[in-house]
Design a protein around this motif. Structure first.
Motif, PDB file in Angstrom:
ATOM      1  N   LEU A  64     100.992  78.945  80.669  1.00 43.91           N
ATOM      2  CA  LEU A  64     100.923  79.037  79.306  1.00 43.91           C
ATOM      3  C   LEU A  64     101.566  80.074  78.683  1.00 43.91           C
ATOM      4  O   LEU A  64     102.340  80.068  77.645  1.00 43.91           O
ATOM      5  N   PHE A  65     101.956  81.449  79.492  1.00 45.69           N
ATOM      6  CA  PHE A  65     102.708  82.508  79.145  1.00 45.69           C
ATOM      7  C   PHE A  65     104.031  81.927  78.884  1.00 45.69           C
ATOM      8  O   PHE A  65     104.812  82.049  77.823  1.00 45.69           O
ATOM      9  N   LYS A  66     104.470  81.310  80.107  1.00 45.44           N
ATOM     10  CA  LYS A  66     105.923  80.736  79.884  1.00 45.44           C
ATOM     11  C   LYS A  66     105.867  79.403  78.757  1.00 45.44           C
ATOM     12  O   LYS A  66     107.193  79.649  77.920  1.00 45.44           O
ATOM     13  N   GLU A  67     105.187  78.822  78.422  1.00 47.13           N
ATOM     14  CA  GLU A  67     105.152  78.078  77.438  1.00 47.13           C
ATOM     15  C   GLU A  67     105.450  78.524  75.994  1.00 47.13           C
ATOM     16  O   GLU A  67     105.994  78.261  75.148  1.00 47.13           O
ATOM     17  N   ASN A  68     104.620  79.708  75.970  1.00 44.86           N
ATOM     18  CA  ASN A  68     104.694  80.563  74.568  1.00 44.86           C
ATOM     19  C   ASN A  68     106.083  81.229  74.480  1.00 44.86           C
ATOM     20  O   ASN A  68     106.740  81.158  73.381  1.00 44.86           O
ATOM     21  N   LEU A  69     106.628  81.545  75.484  1.00 46.95           N
ATOM     22  CA  LEU A  69     107.899  82.137  75.434  1.00 46.95           C
ATOM     23  C   LEU A  69     109.049  81.174  75.027  1.00 46.95           C
ATOM     24  O   LEU A  69     109.912  81.422  74.319  1.00 46.95           O
ATOM     25  N   LYS A  70     108.854  79.782  75.559  1.00 49.11           N
ATOM     26  CA  LYS A  70     109.774  78.785  75.220  1.00 49.11           C
ATOM     27  C   LYS A  70     109.635  78.239  73.889  1.00 49.11           C
ATOM     28  O   LYS A  70     110.521  78.218  73.175  1.00 49.11           O
ATOM     29  N   GLU A  71     108.083  78.420  73.164  1.00 49.61           N
ATOM     30  CA  GLU A  71     108.001  77.976  71.802  1.00 49.61           C
ATOM     31  C   GLU A  71     108.774  79.228  70.848  1.00 49.61           C
ATOM     32  O   GLU A  71     109.237  78.828  70.037  1.00 49.61           O
ATOM     33  N   ALA A  72     108.719  80.324  71.363  1.00 49.53           N
ATOM     34  CA  ALA A  72     109.234  81.559  70.425  1.00 49.53           C
ATOM     35  C   ALA A  72     110.736  81.389  70.477  1.00 49.53           C
ATOM     36  O   ALA A  72     111.369  81.569  69.708  1.00 49.53           O
ATOM     37  N   GLU A  73     111.504  80.867  71.676  1.00 54.09           N
ATOM     38  CA  GLU A  73     112.795  80.638  71.658  1.00 54.09           C
ATOM     39  C   GLU A  73     113.289  79.837  71.054  1.00 54.09           C
ATOM     40  O   GLU A  73     114.310  79.570  70.229  1.00 54.09           O
ATOM     41  N   ASP A  74     112.548  78.343  71.054  1.00 58.63           N
ATOM     42  CA  ASP A  74     112.792  77.412  70.000  1.00 58.63           C
ATOM     43  C   ASP A  74     112.789  77.484  68.712  1.00 58.63           C
ATOM     44  O   ASP A  74     113.493  76.994  67.924  1.00 58.63           O
ATOM     45  N   LEU A  75     111.775  78.470  68.218  1.00 57.22           N
ATOM     46  CA  LEU A  75     111.745  78.776  66.691  1.00 57.22           C
ATOM     47  C   LEU A  75     112.703  79.578  66.423  1.00 57.22           C
ATOM     48  O   LEU A  75     112.741  80.094  65.128  1.00 57.22           O
TER      49      LEU A  75
END
Length: 229
Positions: A64-75
């Motif tokens: 979930l931590f990695k997923e949040n990082l990826k979403e922040a990068e996508d935004l």
């Protein structure tokens, strides 16, 4: 009217760390807002306002931590990651942008505060009301000076002198020049009043860690460009 605070969003922070950060930021120009889902954030508004996101792995599993990082990068928003462990592979794979920063355990609140300040400075917003030099923040709207998250009590002339020097880092000013620019009239006490105010100012913002104001012998004073902070 108090100056509007810059929002710092967070996701995954433990309750204890959130409380620590809230106390640290209470008297600064930042306020922290815990969110449950990155998708609820308005990326355009965050970028326009020069805000920042803290992504923590303290209360989240690694996926979930990695997923949040990826979403922040996508935004494409500025983010600080509080790494759940010293995993350099994770750093290499997720930190490809200069608006991403990270902190390794144990995530000291003073370090997080400095990374917030630096992250806001890299976010691309032009905030003319703030002069930020490492951990030193001069708020020209509220006439407040914050050092390491703590408010520094200055007299009006001490504040004006600090603001004038910090707004022109590296430039050397004679005592006569400072007297004319900061006091704005012929001060009958002479240039010694500049030395007195510099000495008082140094006693409040200089210590073993920081040396913001330098004496240039036989010339005057300057605000150090690189204060090793």
């Amino acid at each position: 009217m108090p100056a509007q605070k810059t929002k710092v969003y967070s996701i995954g922070l433990s309750k204890s760390k959130l409380n620590e950060l809230e106390n640290k930021l209470r008297i600064s120009q930042f306020e922290i807002n815990q969110v449950n889902n990155i998708k609820d954030l308005n990326a355009d508004e965050i970028k326009d306002n020069g805000e920042i996101l803290i992504v923590s792995g303290e209360d989240l599993n690694l996926d979930l931590f990695k997923e949040n990082l990826k979403e922040a990068e996508d935004l494409e928003i500025s983010a600080i990651a509080l790494m759940p462990l010293k995993d350099m592979d994770l750093l290499i794979s997720n930190f490809s942008r200069n608006t991403f920063d990270f902190s390794l355990p144990p995530h000291d609140v003073n370090e997080i505060f400095l990374r917030i300040v630096n992250g806001i400075g890299k976010s691309g917003r032009e905030n003319k009301s703030l002069i930020i030099v490492g951990p030193l923040i001069i708020n020209q709207e509220s006439y407040e000076v914050i050092l390491d998250g703590e408010k520094i009590d200055l007299t009006f002339k001490e504040y004006e002198l600090l603001k004038y020097l910090a707004s022109k880092p590296g430039r050397v000013f004679s005592r006569e020049s400072l007297l004319h620019s900061v006091w704005e009239y012929d001060y009958y006490g002479g240039t010694r009043t500049v030395d007195v105010h510099v000495r008082r100012l140094r006693s409040k913002i200089n210590d073993i860690r920081y040396n913001f104001i330098e004496t240039v012998w036989n010339v005057g004073y300057r605000f150090k460009v690189n204060s090793d902070i």
